[in-house]
Scaffold this motif. Structure first.
Motif, short mmCIF file in Angstrom:
data_model
loop_
_atom_site.label_atom_id
_atom_site.label_comp_id
_atom_site.label_asym_id
_atom_site.label_seq_id
_atom_site.Cartn_x
_atom_site.Cartn_y
_atom_site.Cartn_z
N GLU A 1 5.25 3.49 -5.67
CA GLU A 1 4.81 4.20 -4.44
C GLU A 1 4.29 3.22 -3.40
N GLN A 2 3.51 2.24 -3.86
CA GLN A 2 2.93 1.27 -2.94
C GLN A 2 4.03 0.42 -2.28
N ILE A 3 5.02 0.04 -3.07
CA ILE A 3 6.13 -0.77 -2.53
C ILE A 3 6.91 0.05 -1.50
N LEU A 4 7.22 1.30 -1.83
CA LEU A 4 7.98 2.14 -0.90
C LEU A 4 7.19 2.39 0.39
N ARG A 5 5.87 2.54 0.24
CA ARG A 5 5.03 2.76 1.43
C ARG A 5 5.04 1.51 2.33
N VAL A 6 4.88 0.34 1.72
CA VAL A 6 4.81 -0.90 2.50
C VAL A 6 6.18 -1.23 3.10
N LYS A 7 7.24 -1.09 2.30
CA LYS A 7 8.59 -1.47 2.75
C LYS A 7 9.24 -0.37 3.59
N ASN A 8 8.76 0.86 3.40
CA ASN A 8 9.33 2.02 4.10
C ASN A 8 10.85 2.07 3.90
N ASP A 9 11.26 1.93 2.64
CA ASP A 9 12.69 1.79 2.33
C ASP A 9 12.93 2.24 0.90
N GLU A 10 13.65 3.36 0.74
CA GLU A 10 13.91 3.92 -0.59
C GLU A 10 14.86 3.04 -1.41
N ASN A 11 15.68 2.25 -0.73
CA ASN A 11 16.74 1.52 -1.46
C ASN A 11 16.44 0.04 -1.65
N ILE A 12 15.16 -0.30 -1.65
CA ILE A 12 14.80 -1.70 -1.81
C ILE A 12 15.26 -2.18 -3.20
N PRO A 13 15.85 -3.38 -3.33
CA PRO A 13 16.26 -3.88 -4.65
C PRO A 13 15.07 -3.88 -5.62
N PHE A 14 15.26 -3.21 -6.77
CA PHE A 14 14.12 -2.93 -7.66
C PHE A 14 14.65 -2.76 -9.07
N LEU A 15 14.02 -3.42 -10.04
CA LEU A 15 14.37 -3.22 -11.46
C LEU A 15 13.12 -2.81 -12.22
N LEU A 16 13.25 -1.82 -13.07
CA LEU A 16 12.16 -1.44 -13.97
C LEU A 16 12.36 -2.23 -15.26
N VAL A 17 11.32 -2.96 -15.68
CA VAL A 17 11.45 -3.87 -16.82
C VAL A 17 10.43 -3.53 -17.89
N GLY A 18 10.93 -3.21 -19.09
CA GLY A 18 10.05 -2.96 -20.24
C GLY A 18 9.96 -4.25 -21.04
N ASN A 19 8.83 -4.93 -20.97
CA ASN A 19 8.67 -6.22 -21.65
C ASN A 19 8.06 -6.03 -23.05
N LYS A 20 8.04 -7.11 -23.80
CA LYS A 20 7.54 -7.16 -25.18
C LYS A 20 8.48 -6.40 -26.12
N GLY A 21 9.78 -6.51 -25.84
CA GLY A 21 10.80 -5.84 -26.65
C GLY A 21 10.84 -6.33 -28.08
N ASP A 22 10.19 -7.48 -28.36
CA ASP A 22 10.15 -7.99 -29.74
C ASP A 22 9.13 -7.22 -30.58
N LEU A 23 8.27 -6.43 -29.93
CA LEU A 23 7.22 -5.70 -30.66
C LEU A 23 7.59 -4.23 -30.85
#
Length: 201
Positions: free
Chosen positions: A106-128
């Motif tokens: 939400e904060q990124i979209l508010r600051v960038k005012n752009d729904e299509n900003i390049p963005f990846l959701l990353v789930g880290n610690k996949g070894d656990l």
């Protein structure tokens, strides 16, 4: 020859966001230096730059590793403005960090005012995986809802570390090409509209 030496490789600005302790710095350092750092001081904000070859083209990646702690929330807006793409990281072992991704988005979209900003959701610690608190389904459906890719990584085993940075750079590059096309097309229309308005007045 002169042309090549004068032409700087394209620079792609990546911002790491996410709660404290999810492994943003570990991912960044693993990508930069091929090393896994388990214990480090909480980040205030560190900037890294590296030349890499993206699909046969030499480019530079500029990574800003931001603080997850709330004290720095006010500074975040400035960082977000400068970013061209975002890796939003949570830990698969910590549901709170997954819930916090919504606030970051939400904060990124508010600051960038752009729904299509390049963005990846990353789930880290996949070894656990034995300590997993966020299911793959849950994470994938949030990414789907946002219309962004979801990738699970492990800074420890280096699993998918390069992938998330390279995938994001590809999105940034595609976005820049679109913007250039759009600017060329729109620029003419805008001028035309202005002239028409002037005529009416």
């Amino acid at each position: 020859m002169k042309k090549n030496s004068a032409q700087q490789p394209a620079l792609h600005k990546v911002i790491m966001v996410g709660s404290g302790g999810v492994g943003k710095s570990a991912l960044t350092l693993q990508f930069m230096y091929d090393e896994f750092v388990e214990d480090y001081e909480p980040t205030k904000a560190d900037s890294y730059r590296k030349k890499v070859v993206l699909d046969g083209e030499e480019v530079q990646i500029d990574i800003l590793d931001t603080a997850g702690q709330e004290d720095y929330a006010a500074i975040r807006d400035n960082y977000f403005r400068s970013g061209e793409g975002f890796l939003c990281v949570f830990s698969i072992t910590e549901d709170d960090s997954f819930q916090a991704t919504m606030e970051f988005r939400e904060q990124i979209l508010r600051v960038k005012n752009d729904e299509n900003i390049p963005f990846l959701l990353v789930g880290n610690k996949g070894d656990l995986t034995d300590k997993r608190k966020v299911s793959l389904n849950e994470a994938q459906s949030r990414a789907q809802e946002w219309g962004v890719p979801y990738v699970e990584t492990s800074a420890k085993t280096r699993d998918n570390v390069d992938k998330v940075f390279f995938d994001l750079m590809r999105e940034i590059r595609a976005r820049k090409k679109e913007d250039v096309k759009g600017a060329n097309g729109r620029g003419k229309d805008k001028n035309r509209r202005k002239k028409l308005k002037c005529n009416i007045v």
